[in-house]
Design an enzyme around this catalytic site. Structure first.
Site, mmCIF file in Angstrom:
data_model
loop_
_atom_site.group_PDB
_atom_site.id
_atom_site.type_symbol
_atom_site.label_atom_id
_atom_site.label_comp_id
_atom_site.label_asym_id
_atom_site.label_seq_id
_atom_site.Cartn_x
_atom_site.Cartn_y
_atom_site.Cartn_z
ATOM 1 N N LEU A 117 46.609 -47.186 -35.178
ATOM 2 C CA LEU A 117 45.657 -48.277 -35.426
ATOM 3 C C LEU A 117 44.319 -47.698 -35.880
ATOM 4 C CD1 LEU A 117 46.401 -50.675 -32.424
ATOM 5 C CD2 LEU A 117 47.739 -50.219 -34.495
ATOM 6 N N ALA A 156 42.085 -49.610 -38.304
ATOM 7 C CA ALA A 156 41.459 -50.570 -39.213
ATOM 8 C C ALA A 156 40.053 -50.959 -38.790
ATOM 9 C CB ALA A 156 42.331 -51.821 -39.319
ATOM 10 N N GLY A 157 39.704 -50.622 -37.552
ATOM 11 C CA GLY A 157 38.417 -51.083 -37.026
ATOM 12 C C GLY A 157 37.219 -50.381 -37.646
ATOM 13 N N ARG A 159 30.126 -49.117 -32.471
ATOM 14 C CA ARG A 159 29.251 -48.321 -31.613
ATOM 15 C C ARG A 159 28.921 -46.929 -32.182
ATOM 16 N NH1 ARG A 159 32.658 -49.088 -26.332
ATOM 17 N NH2 ARG A 159 34.152 -49.839 -27.876
ATOM 18 N N GLN A 214 45.440 -54.259 -42.953
ATOM 19 C CA GLN A 214 45.090 -55.406 -42.108
ATOM 20 C C GLN A 214 43.794 -55.971 -42.703
ATOM 21 O OE1 GLN A 214 43.514 -54.512 -38.232
ATOM 22 N NE2 GLN A 214 44.274 -56.402 -37.313
ATOM 23 N N LYS A 260 25.470 -16.599 -58.220
ATOM 24 C CA LYS A 260 26.239 -17.800 -58.573
ATOM 25 C C LYS A 260 27.164 -17.529 -59.752
ATOM 26 C CE LYS A 260 25.514 -20.650 -61.699
ATOM 27 N NZ LYS A 260 25.000 -21.561 -62.724
ATOM 28 N N ASN A 269 19.339 -17.411 -66.782
ATOM 29 C CA ASN A 269 20.573 -17.965 -67.356
ATOM 30 C C ASN A 269 20.403 -19.380 -67.866
ATOM 31 O OD1 ASN A 269 20.183 -18.797 -64.672
ATOM 32 N ND2 ASN A 269 22.331 -19.363 -64.466
ATOM 33 N N TYR A 270 19.241 -19.957 -67.650
ATOM 34 C CA TYR A 270 19.056 -21.373 -67.969
ATOM 35 C C TYR A 270 17.775 -21.539 -68.754
ATOM 36 C CZ TYR A 270 18.840 -26.423 -66.989
ATOM 37 O OH TYR A 270 18.795 -27.786 -67.084
ATOM 38 N N ALA A 298 11.326 -0.304 -65.182
ATOM 39 C CA ALA A 298 10.712 -1.262 -64.262
ATOM 40 C C ALA A 298 9.877 -2.265 -65.045
ATOM 41 C CB ALA A 298 9.836 -0.526 -63.257
HETATM 42 C C1 UD1 Z 1 41.407 -51.035 -26.804
HETATM 43 C C2 UD1 Z 1 42.233 -51.684 -25.701
HETATM 44 C C3 UD1 Z 1 41.693 -51.231 -24.348
HETATM 45 C C4 UD1 Z 1 41.759 -49.730 -24.253
HETATM 46 C C5 UD1 Z 1 41.040 -49.083 -25.434
HETATM 47 C C6 UD1 Z 1 41.319 -47.620 -25.476
HETATM 48 C C7 UD1 Z 1 42.920 -53.857 -26.603
HETATM 49 C C8 UD1 Z 1 42.716 -55.311 -26.575
HETATM 50 N N1 UD1 Z 1 42.125 -53.138 -25.820
HETATM 51 O O1 UD1 Z 1 40.068 -51.508 -26.653
HETATM 52 O O2 UD1 Z 1 42.438 -51.814 -23.292
HETATM 53 O O3 UD1 Z 1 41.191 -49.286 -23.056
HETATM 54 O O4 UD1 Z 1 41.514 -49.626 -26.678
HETATM 55 O O5 UD1 Z 1 40.660 -47.048 -26.555
HETATM 56 O O6 UD1 Z 1 43.785 -53.388 -27.297
HETATM 57 N N2 UD1 Z 1 41.961 -51.716 -34.490
HETATM 58 C C9 UD1 Z 1 42.606 -52.171 -35.620
HETATM 59 N N3 UD1 Z 1 42.527 -53.482 -35.942
HETATM 60 C C10 UD1 Z 1 41.879 -54.387 -35.194
HETATM 61 C C11 UD1 Z 1 41.216 -53.932 -34.018
HETATM 62 C C12 UD1 Z 1 41.281 -52.581 -33.695
HETATM 63 O O7 UD1 Z 1 43.221 -51.405 -36.333
HETATM 64 O O8 UD1 Z 1 41.868 -55.562 -35.559
HETATM 65 C C13 UD1 Z 1 42.037 -50.293 -34.151
HETATM 66 C C14 UD1 Z 1 40.698 -49.599 -34.141
HETATM 67 O O9 UD1 Z 1 40.429 -49.011 -35.408
HETATM 68 C C15 UD1 Z 1 40.879 -48.537 -33.062
HETATM 69 C C16 UD1 Z 1 41.911 -49.127 -32.150
HETATM 70 O O10 UD1 Z 1 42.542 -50.163 -32.859
HETATM 71 O O11 UD1 Z 1 41.383 -47.323 -33.569
HETATM 72 C C17 UD1 Z 1 41.290 -49.689 -30.878
HETATM 73 O O12 UD1 Z 1 40.357 -50.667 -31.244
HETATM 74 P P1 UD1 Z 1 39.003 -50.837 -30.476
HETATM 75 O O13 UD1 Z 1 38.249 -51.949 -31.063
HETATM 76 O O14 UD1 Z 1 38.316 -49.541 -30.334
HETATM 77 O O15 UD1 Z 1 39.579 -51.323 -29.048
HETATM 78 P P2 UD1 Z 1 38.854 -51.265 -27.685
HETATM 79 O O16 UD1 Z 1 37.928 -52.402 -27.566
HETATM 80 O O17 UD1 Z 1 38.300 -49.915 -27.468
HETATM 81 CA CA CA Z 2 38.124 -48.008 -28.623
#
Ligand code: UD1
Ligand code: CA
Length: 483
Positions: free
Chosen positions: A17, A19-20, A24, A81, A356, A391-392, A428
């Site tokens: 996963l 896509a986020g 933070r 996604q 260079k 050179n330039y 020199a």
């Molecule tokens: C999630 C878990 C949480 C866990 C934590 C560990 C859920 C609801 N919660 O929370 O219980 O302790 O991970 O890291 O799953 N991502 C997508 N698509 C989305 C949302 C997220 O691909 O729509 C990916 C993000 O890029 C990331 C991962 O999923 O790599 C986790 O997403 P993130 O938003 O960090 O979840 P947490 O709130 O940390």
């Molecule tokens: Ca996370």
């Protein structure tokens, strides 16, 4: 992982996963693209899945999808996604790319770069031995803030997100690390039933796990090595994770026979190669596609990227980008090698030089305060202090050819394009704006030939003794007759 592969009836699929946005991180760059020791975060997670030999490794991309796709290894398959509607929705997108009905889906969050292949295979083994619909990796951590808290109620595994947790639930230290094994049919069905009634209004994968737990059975698998629980949500955690990876890299070089004088101030990126008995002195950075041979001395405080350093060479207090340092060559202190620099065996550059796109021939010296660009320097050449290739001209870059055995005095300017013939001398302070014939001595500005050079007909300059070998502690034995 033979024991796993043998016992396996159905295939394994992996979904990473990624896509986020990673809010933070407070970054313009997607979280999974932040690097640790030179490698994007998402690639660590993918590497950990490799030994399981998944049938497919799907990477769910969304935020900055093109940039994320660009770093993915060929073995993976990106799936898009469009809107980030939660981890459950992300897994749905991955499932759409899997035609099979039977098999195990390994889900890995893209932001846990320290997770090991050992843990992933342990998770799958536990899942298959238990014969359940879902298995969750859990860890007991000192600071569970921000993570989903795990509890078991009448045999049903339940995860409460930090933002949905009650005060009492916030006190739970057992957390979800975002790693799961699911039976394909179970997770497909459960996600159909999962709602979005939570603080984030998202489709939580964790809710789907609870549904599976109620229906068939879900179990937990406890993480053994607490270091692997380091997840990256902000820059402080990024630094913590990178410190651990950096130490692992340093340890492996040390085990291979490299001396690292001060591991705390040394940074070596993943993929850098170093030969045995090389010494890396404090404050050094070795990055990118760098290969260092045996018996070299790097540092103190050298920053070397995409550079090949051959056996027995030394690079002291210097910066190098895209260069090649020949066997037994000496660079530094305080010199800068730029792209296309090739130093032959036993040559010398520095102190305080910039080079260079230049080849420096065997045993030639560019010793003090020089700039050499777009040049070809033969063997046994000795450039005087402050020899500069112009050179330039403001529009074009031109080449300088300095043939074997040439000697230049201090403060020599070479206005390119120019060729200084074999064995020629420049006095020199001379400024040469046209070719100097072989074996001649030229002086002045513009330089004119006044007589034969002291070593005409002889490619050896009197001063150019062999570059001295480095001592065992990396200190060069400075030649006494050196200008
Ligand atoms: C999630 C878990 C949480 C866990 C934590 C560990 C859920 C609801 N919660 O929370 O219980 O302790 O991970 O890291 O799953 N991502 C997508 N698509 C989305 C949302 C997220 O691909 O729509 C990916 C993000 O890029 C990331 C991962 O999923 O790599 C986790 O997403 P993130 O938003 O960090 O979840 P947490 O709130 O940390
Ligand atoms: Ca996370």
């Amino acid at each position: 992982m033979p024991d796993l592969v043998e016992g396996r009836e159905a295939p394994i699929f992996a979904a990473v996963l990624a896509a986020g946005r990673g809010t933070r991180m407070r970054s313009n760059r997607a979280k999974v693209l932040h690097t640790l020791c030179g490698v994007p975060m998402v690639n660590y997670v993918i590497s950990a899945t490799r030994p399981l030999a998944p049938e497919k490794t799907l990477v769910v991309v969304g935020h900055q999808s093109e940039k994320v796709e660009a770093v993915l290894p060929k073995v993976t398959e990106p799936v898009l996604q469009r809107e980030q509607r939660g981890t459950g929705d992300a897994v749905k997108v991955a499932l759409d790319a899997i035609d099979e009905e039977e098999g195990t889906l390994l889900v890995v969050n893209g932001d846990g770069p320290l997770i090991s292949d050992r843990t992933l295979s342990g998770l799958i083994r536990r899942h298959r031995t238990a014969g359940v619909g879902a298995t969750l990796l859990v860890a007991d951590v000192p600071d569970p803030t921000g993570l989903g808290r795990v509890s078991e109620d009448a045999g049903v595994v339940r995860i409460v997100e930090d933002k949905d947790a009650s005060e009492e639930e916030k006190g739970i230290s057992l957390v979800n690390l975002g790693l799961y094994a699911f039976e394909l049919s179970e997770i497909r069905d459960a996600l159909e039933e999962t709602g979005t009634d939570n603080a984030g209004g998202e489709l939580y994968l964790t809710d789907a796990l609870e549904i599976i737990g109620r229906r068939s059975r879900a179990v937990t698998y406890v993480l053994e090595n607490p270091e692997e629980a380091t997840l990256v949500n902000d820059r402080a955690q990024l630094a913590k994770a990178e410190e651990i990876i950096s130490r692992q890299i340093l340890d492996s070089h040390m085990r291979n026979g490299v001396t690292v004088r001060d591991p705390n101030s040394t940074h070596i990126e993943a993929g850098v190669e170093i030969g045995r008995d090389t010494i890396v002195l404090p404050g050094s950075l070795l990055r990118g596609e760098t290969v260092v041979g045996a018996d070299c001395v790097i540092g103190p405080q050298s920053d070397i990227r995409d550079t090949v350093v051959e056996d027995g060479a030394a690079v002291e207090h210097s910066v190098s980008r895209g260069a090649r340092v020949g066997a037994g060559a000496w660079v530094g202190p305080y010199s800068y090698l730029r792209a296309g620099t090739v130093l032959a065996a036993e040559s010398k550059v520095g102190a305080y030089c910039e080079v260079k796109n230049t080849t420096v021939g065997p045993e030639s010296k560019v010793p003090h305060l020089s700039y050499v660009g777009d040049a070809e320097i033969g063997r046994d050449v000795n450039l005087g202090a402050g020899t500069i290739t112009a050179n330039y001209d403001g529009k074009n870059k031109s080449r300088t050819v300095i043939e074997d055995g040439v000697f230049t005095g201090v403060n020599t300017n070479l206005i390119a394009p120019i060729r200084v013939g074999r064995g020629a001398y420049l006095g020199a302070g001379s400024t040469a704006n046209k070719d100097i014939p072989p074996g001649k001595l030229a002086v002045g500005a513009p330089a004119r030939v006044i007589r034969d050079s002291p070593n005409s007909g002889n490619s050896q300059t009197p001063e150019s003794g062999r570059a001295k070998k480095n001592g065992p502690d990396g200190t060069p034995d400075e030649g006494s007759g050196e200008p």
